[in-house]
Design a protein around this motif. Structure first.
Motif, PDB file in Angstrom:
ATOM      1  N   ILE A 354       0.832  -1.208   0.000  1.00  0.00           N
ATOM      2  CA  ILE A 354       0.000   0.000   0.000  1.00  0.00           C
ATOM      3  C   ILE A 354       0.862   1.252   0.000  1.00  0.00           C
ATOM      4  O   ILE A 354       0.598   2.220  -0.737  1.00  0.00           O
ATOM      5  CB  ILE A 354      -0.951  -0.002   1.219  1.00  0.00           C
ATOM      6  N   LEU A 355       1.919   1.269   0.806  1.00  0.00           N
ATOM      7  CA  LEU A 355       2.793   2.440   0.867  1.00  0.00           C
ATOM      8  C   LEU A 355       3.452   2.713  -0.478  1.00  0.00           C
ATOM      9  O   LEU A 355       3.551   3.866  -0.907  1.00  0.00           O
ATOM     10  CB  LEU A 355       3.861   2.246   1.945  1.00  0.00           C
ATOM     11  N   ARG A 356       3.904   1.677  -1.146  1.00  0.00           N
ATOM     12  CA  ARG A 356       4.584   1.869  -2.432  1.00  0.00           C
ATOM     13  C   ARG A 356       3.606   2.327  -3.515  1.00  0.00           C
ATOM     14  O   ARG A 356       3.916   3.202  -4.326  1.00  0.00           O
ATOM     15  CB  ARG A 356       5.293   0.586  -2.847  1.00  0.00           C
ATOM     16  N   ARG A 357       2.406   1.747  -3.513  1.00  0.00           N
ATOM     17  CA  ARG A 357       1.423   2.105  -4.530  1.00  0.00           C
ATOM     18  C   ARG A 357       0.874   3.512  -4.348  1.00  0.00           C
ATOM     19  O   ARG A 357       0.498   4.174  -5.322  1.00  0.00           O
ATOM     20  CB  ARG A 357       0.280   1.097  -4.524  1.00  0.00           C
ATOM     21  N   SER A 358       0.830   3.976  -3.114  1.00  0.00           N
ATOM     22  CA  SER A 358       0.260   5.296  -2.839  1.00  0.00           C
ATOM     23  C   SER A 358       1.306   6.402  -2.799  1.00  0.00           C
ATOM     24  O   SER A 358       0.970   7.569  -2.594  1.00  0.00           O
ATOM     25  CB  SER A 358      -0.511   5.266  -1.515  1.00  0.00           C
ATOM     26  N   ALA A 359       2.567   6.056  -2.980  1.00  0.00           N
ATOM     27  CA  ALA A 359       3.652   7.031  -2.853  1.00  0.00           C
ATOM     28  C   ALA A 359       3.663   8.044  -3.991  1.00  0.00           C
ATOM     29  O   ALA A 359       3.167   7.786  -5.097  1.00  0.00           O
ATOM     30  CB  ALA A 359       4.990   6.310  -2.803  1.00  0.00           C
ATOM     31  N   THR A 360       4.224   9.218  -3.703  1.00  0.00           N
ATOM     32  CA  THR A 360       4.415  10.250  -4.719  1.00  0.00           C
ATOM     33  C   THR A 360       5.724   9.997  -5.454  1.00  0.00           C
ATOM     34  O   THR A 360       6.773   9.860  -4.811  1.00  0.00           O
ATOM     35  CB  THR A 360       4.487  11.645  -4.057  1.00  0.00           C
ATOM     36  N   PRO A 361       5.714   9.931  -6.803  1.00  0.00           N
ATOM     37  CA  PRO A 361       6.969   9.710  -7.536  1.00  0.00           C
ATOM     38  C   PRO A 361       7.982  10.817  -7.250  1.00  0.00           C
ATOM     39  O   PRO A 361       7.623  11.989  -7.106  1.00  0.00           O
ATOM     40  CB  PRO A 361       6.525   9.731  -9.001  1.00  0.00           C
ATOM     41  N   LEU A 362       9.240  10.449  -7.185  1.00  0.00           N
ATOM     42  CA  LEU A 362      10.282  11.425  -6.899  1.00  0.00           C
ATOM     43  C   LEU A 362      10.902  12.013  -8.156  1.00  0.00           C
ATOM     44  O   LEU A 362      11.671  12.950  -8.094  1.00  0.00           O
ATOM     45  CB  LEU A 362      11.381  10.773  -6.044  1.00  0.00           C
ATOM     46  N   THR A 363      10.579  11.446  -9.306  1.00  0.00           N
ATOM     47  CA  THR A 363      11.061  12.000 -10.577  1.00  0.00           C
ATOM     48  C   THR A 363       9.881  12.166 -11.520  1.00  0.00           C
ATOM     49  O   THR A 363       8.841  11.531 -11.352  1.00  0.00           O
ATOM     50  CB  THR A 363      12.092  11.065 -11.234  1.00  0.00           C
ATOM     51  N   LYS A 364      10.032  13.018 -12.521  1.00  0.00           N
ATOM     52  CA  LYS A 364       8.967  13.261 -13.487  1.00  0.00           C
ATOM     53  C   LYS A 364       8.897  12.168 -14.547  1.00  0.00           C
ATOM     54  O   LYS A 364       7.895  12.026 -15.232  1.00  0.00           O
ATOM     55  CB  LYS A 364       9.160  14.628 -14.149  1.00  0.00           C
ATOM     56  N   ALA A 365       9.995  11.431 -14.666  1.00  0.00           N
ATOM     57  CA  ALA A 365      10.022  10.385 -15.688  1.00  0.00           C
ATOM     58  C   ALA A 365       9.026   9.282 -15.359  1.00  0.00           C
ATOM     59  O   ALA A 365       8.902   8.864 -14.213  1.00  0.00           O
ATOM     60  CB  ALA A 365      11.424   9.790 -15.795  1.00  0.00           C
ATOM     61  N   LYS A 366       8.305   8.821 -16.370  1.00  0.00           N
ATOM     62  CA  LYS A 366       7.328   7.759 -16.151  1.00  0.00           C
ATOM     63  C   LYS A 366       8.041   6.423 -15.937  1.00  0.00           C
ATOM     64  O   LYS A 366       9.028   6.118 -16.584  1.00  0.00           O
ATOM     65  CB  LYS A 366       6.384   7.646 -17.355  1.00  0.00           C
ATOM     66  N   GLN A 367       7.495   5.646 -15.027  1.00  0.00           N
ATOM     67  CA  GLN A 367       8.061   4.331 -14.758  1.00  0.00           C
ATOM     68  C   GLN A 367       7.450   3.324 -15.731  1.00  0.00           C
ATOM     69  O   GLN A 367       6.311   3.470 -16.164  1.00  0.00           O
ATOM     70  CB  GLN A 367       7.741   3.911 -13.319  1.00  0.00           C
ATOM     71  N   PRO A 368       8.195   2.290 -16.114  1.00  0.00           N
ATOM     72  CA  PRO A 368       7.633   1.245 -16.960  1.00  0.00           C
ATOM     73  C   PRO A 368       6.402   0.632 -16.310  1.00  0.00           C
ATOM     74  O   PRO A 368       6.358   0.470 -15.094  1.00  0.00           O
ATOM     75  CB  PRO A 368       8.776   0.211 -17.051  1.00  0.00           C
ATOM     76  N   GLU A 369       5.422   0.316 -17.110  1.00  0.00           N
ATOM     77  CA  GLU A 369       4.175  -0.211 -16.575  1.00  0.00           C
ATOM     78  C   GLU A 369       4.411  -1.502 -15.802  1.00  0.00           C
ATOM     79  O   GLU A 369       5.180  -2.366 -16.215  1.00  0.00           O
ATOM     80  CB  GLU A 369       3.188  -0.478 -17.723  1.00  0.00           C
ATOM     81  N   GLY A 370       3.763  -1.603 -14.658  1.00  0.00           N
ATOM     82  CA  GLY A 370       3.900  -2.793 -13.838  1.00  0.00           C
ATOM     83  C   GLY A 370       4.979  -2.692 -12.782  1.00  0.00           C
ATOM     84  O   GLY A 370       5.094  -3.567 -11.930  1.00  0.00           O
ATOM     85  N   THR A 371       5.788  -1.643 -12.827  1.00  0.00           N
ATOM     86  CA  THR A 371       6.835  -1.486 -11.821  1.00  0.00           C
ATOM     87  C   THR A 371       6.342  -0.577 -10.712  1.00  0.00           C
ATOM     88  O   THR A 371       5.436   0.213 -10.901  1.00  0.00           O
ATOM     89  CB  THR A 371       8.124  -0.896 -12.426  1.00  0.00           C
ATOM     90  N   GLU A 372       6.956  -0.714  -9.573  1.00  0.00           N
ATOM     91  CA  GLU A 372       6.583   0.105  -8.423  1.00  0.00           C
ATOM     92  C   GLU A 372       7.845   0.712  -7.822  1.00  0.00           C
ATOM     93  O   GLU A 372       8.322   0.281  -6.779  1.00  0.00           O
ATOM     94  CB  GLU A 372       5.845  -0.736  -7.376  1.00  0.00           C
ATOM     95  N   ALA A 373       8.430   1.676  -8.527  1.00  0.00           N
ATOM     96  CA  ALA A 373       9.638   2.318  -8.026  1.00  0.00           C
ATOM     97  C   ALA A 373       9.317   3.040  -6.726  1.00  0.00           C
ATOM     98  O   ALA A 373       8.245   3.623  -6.586  1.00  0.00           O
ATOM     99  CB  ALA A 373      10.179   3.308  -9.057  1.00  0.00           C
ATOM    100  N   PRO A 374      10.210   2.979  -5.747  1.00  0.00           N
ATOM    101  CA  PRO A 374       9.917   3.642  -4.471  1.00  0.00           C
ATOM    102  C   PRO A 374       9.765   5.144  -4.635  1.00  0.00           C
ATOM    103  O   PRO A 374      10.518   5.791  -5.372  1.00  0.00           O
ATOM    104  CB  PRO A 374      11.132   3.297  -3.603  1.00  0.00           C
ATOM    105  N   GLY A 375       8.789   5.705  -3.965  1.00  0.00           N
ATOM    106  CA  GLY A 375       8.547   7.137  -4.016  1.00  0.00           C
ATOM    107  C   GLY A 375       8.462   7.701  -2.612  1.00  0.00           C
ATOM    108  O   GLY A 375       8.839   7.053  -1.628  1.00  0.00           O
ATOM    109  N   LEU A 376       7.938   8.927  -2.509  1.00  0.00           N
ATOM    110  CA  LEU A 376       7.779   9.605  -1.230  1.00  0.00           C
ATOM    111  C   LEU A 376       6.482   9.156  -0.570  1.00  0.00           C
ATOM    112  O   LEU A 376       5.416   9.174  -1.191  1.00  0.00           O
ATOM    113  CB  LEU A 376       7.750  11.116  -1.456  1.00  0.00           C
ATOM    114  N   ILE A 377       6.552   8.779   0.685  1.00  0.00           N
ATOM    115  CA  ILE A 377       5.373   8.282   1.404  1.00  0.00           C
ATOM    116  C   ILE A 377       4.276   9.349   1.429  1.00  0.00           C
ATOM    117  O   ILE A 377       4.536  10.546   1.551  1.00  0.00           O
ATOM    118  CB  ILE A 377       5.778   7.858   2.836  1.00  0.00           C
ATOM    119  N   HIS A 378       3.027   8.909   1.263  1.00  0.00           N
ATOM    120  CA  HIS A 378       1.895   9.825   1.173  1.00  0.00           C
ATOM    121  C   HIS A 378       0.785   9.302   2.093  1.00  0.00           C
ATOM    122  O   HIS A 378       0.053   8.368   1.743  1.00  0.00           O
ATOM    123  CB  HIS A 378       1.402   9.901  -0.275  1.00  0.00           C
ATOM    124  N   ALA A 379       0.668   9.893   3.271  1.00  0.00           N
ATOM    125  CA  ALA A 379      -0.267   9.400   4.278  1.00  0.00           C
ATOM    126  C   ALA A 379      -1.714   9.452   3.806  1.00  0.00           C
ATOM    127  O   ALA A 379      -2.486   8.507   4.032  1.00  0.00           O
ATOM    128  CB  ALA A 379      -0.106  10.209   5.567  1.00  0.00           C
TER     129      ALA A 379
END
Length: 392
Positions: A354-379
């Motif tokens: 849940i934390l990874r899916r709800s996180a704010t991306p840290l870069t503007k570049a789009k991630q490949p579909e299906g990946t869950e790159a770590p982002g900034l936690i978003h309560a």
């Protein structure tokens, strides 16, 4: 197993150690562990050397000073022997902040919310979740019990360095971490989860140093106390089987372990215990939503959180501004407390997803579909996701 023979070997090695470094001895089975520790308990009065043995029940082990492990490791009851190495809190240069500077930022009857807590949108969910009844063990330097922002947030703890004393903080780091997680002062700062309960576990001395055996004992105490979360804002470079066994046991008990990745600015390696798969590994971000230059980073990171210039509680009722992945870890522990107060049955792996899916991306570049790159936690997004599934 010839446990009496092993006992005599331990007695001889401890006597001959003469101040040698302590080692952690793990046993092959519960039966081996129980037999040896029972004999140690029975013979402490007649063999004074055995009083230096430190029981590590969670990992079926003991810690004690020994001269030479070559003979002990041959005993069939012994699984492994490792040096009881030191481990340190992770801290960047600090800036002391006067209490008046915080108070000036508050209006009458209100509280000051540090920038990191605002950035992760924690205040947006306080009408639905404040971490009520969620318990968090902070394994650190202790806590300032008398800080006005923490008095309503602290429950019983333990001092592993001096068990006859409360876990008072003589460094400041533990108090700072506790403030970010759950401060709840009437006019001071507010933490991420202001209704959560902090249980301070003092394993680190005034210089911010501890031994692996102290950390293992701290994890053991948290698990046996039934705590929901363990915050570990510290790290070491070398692998420890004893430490891994401890966090695995905590994970299997349902306790969520959150640890800082380290402040070396590395792109491929992070510190232990954050490197263990059963731990939530946390990197730090800046005020402009970028990975902090000092933060370790990469695919081993589970989530990022604010870690630059973080205001929080300090000794003697004061405040301090610190930077580091330690501070980021406290934000994550707080958000997990918010999540558990909405759905207490959540398991560690569910929370991580849940934390990874709800996180704010840290870069503007789009991630490949299906990946869950770590982002900034978003309560707010994390809690909103839980509230939606609660209704279905």
């Amino acid at each position: 197993m010839d446990s009496k023979r092993l006992l005599m070997m331990l007695h001889e090695e401890i006597q001959a150690s003469q101040g040698e470094r302590r080692h952690i001895i793990l046993f092959q089975s519960d039966r081996d562990y129980r037999q040896v520790t029972e004999l140690i308990r029975l013979h402490k009065d007649t063999h004074s050397s055995l009083s230096s043995v430190y029981d590590l029940r969670l990992i079926r082990g003991i810690s004690c000073p020994i001269r030479n492990r070559a003979e002990l490791i041959k005993h069939p009851a012994v699984l492994s022997i490792e040096e009881d190495t030191s481990i340190n809190i992770q801290l960047r240069p600090r800036k002391t902040v006067k209490t008046s500077e915080i108070v000036e930022k508050t209006s009458e009857g209100s509280q000051f919310i540090p920038w990191g807590i605002q950035q992760i949108k924690a205040p947006d969910v306080w009408k639905n979740a404040k971490g009520s009844r969620i318990t968090i063990g902070v394994i650190d330097t202790g806590i300032d019990y008398y800080h006005p922002d923490l008095q309503a947030s602290v429950a019983r703890g333990i001092n592993l360095l001096n068990r006859s004393q409360p876990p008072y903080d003589d460094n400041g780091h533990g108090t700072h971490i506790a403030g970010t997680i759950a401060a709840a002062g009437r006019l001071g700062i507010t933490g991420v989860a202001p209704k959560a309960v902090i249980h301070p576990v003092k394993a680190f001395d005034m210089n911010g140093s501890a031994f692996v055996s102290d950390i293992v004992a701290g994890i053991d105490w948290c698990v046996r106390s039934g705590l929901d979360i363990i915050n570990m804002s510290f790290g070491m470079k070398t692998y420890s089987r004893a430490l891994e066994e401890a966090v695995i046991n905590a994970y299997q008990s349902g306790t969520i372990v959150v640890a800082s990745s380290g402040n070396d600015g590395k792109g491929a390696a992070i510190d232990y215990p954050a490197r263990f798969p059963s731990v939530f590994s946390v990197g730090a971000t800046t005020k402009v939503n970028k990975v902090a230059p000092f933060s370790n980073r990469g695919k081993r990171i589970d989530i990022y959180a604010p870690g630059e210039s973080i205001y929080s509680c300090w000794l003697h009722g004061k405040y301090n501004e610190l930077s580091g992945t330690s501070m980021a870890t406290a934000h994550v522990s707080g958000v997990i407390a918010l999540m558990l107060s909405v759905r207490p049955s959540l398991r560690p792996q569910q929370i991580k997803q849940i934390l990874r899916r709800s996180a704010t991306p840290l870069t503007k570049a789009k991630q490949p579909e299906g990946t869950e790159a770590p982002g900034l936690i978003h309560a707010r997004r994390a809690i909103t996701a839980l509230l939606k599934t609660n209704k279905t």
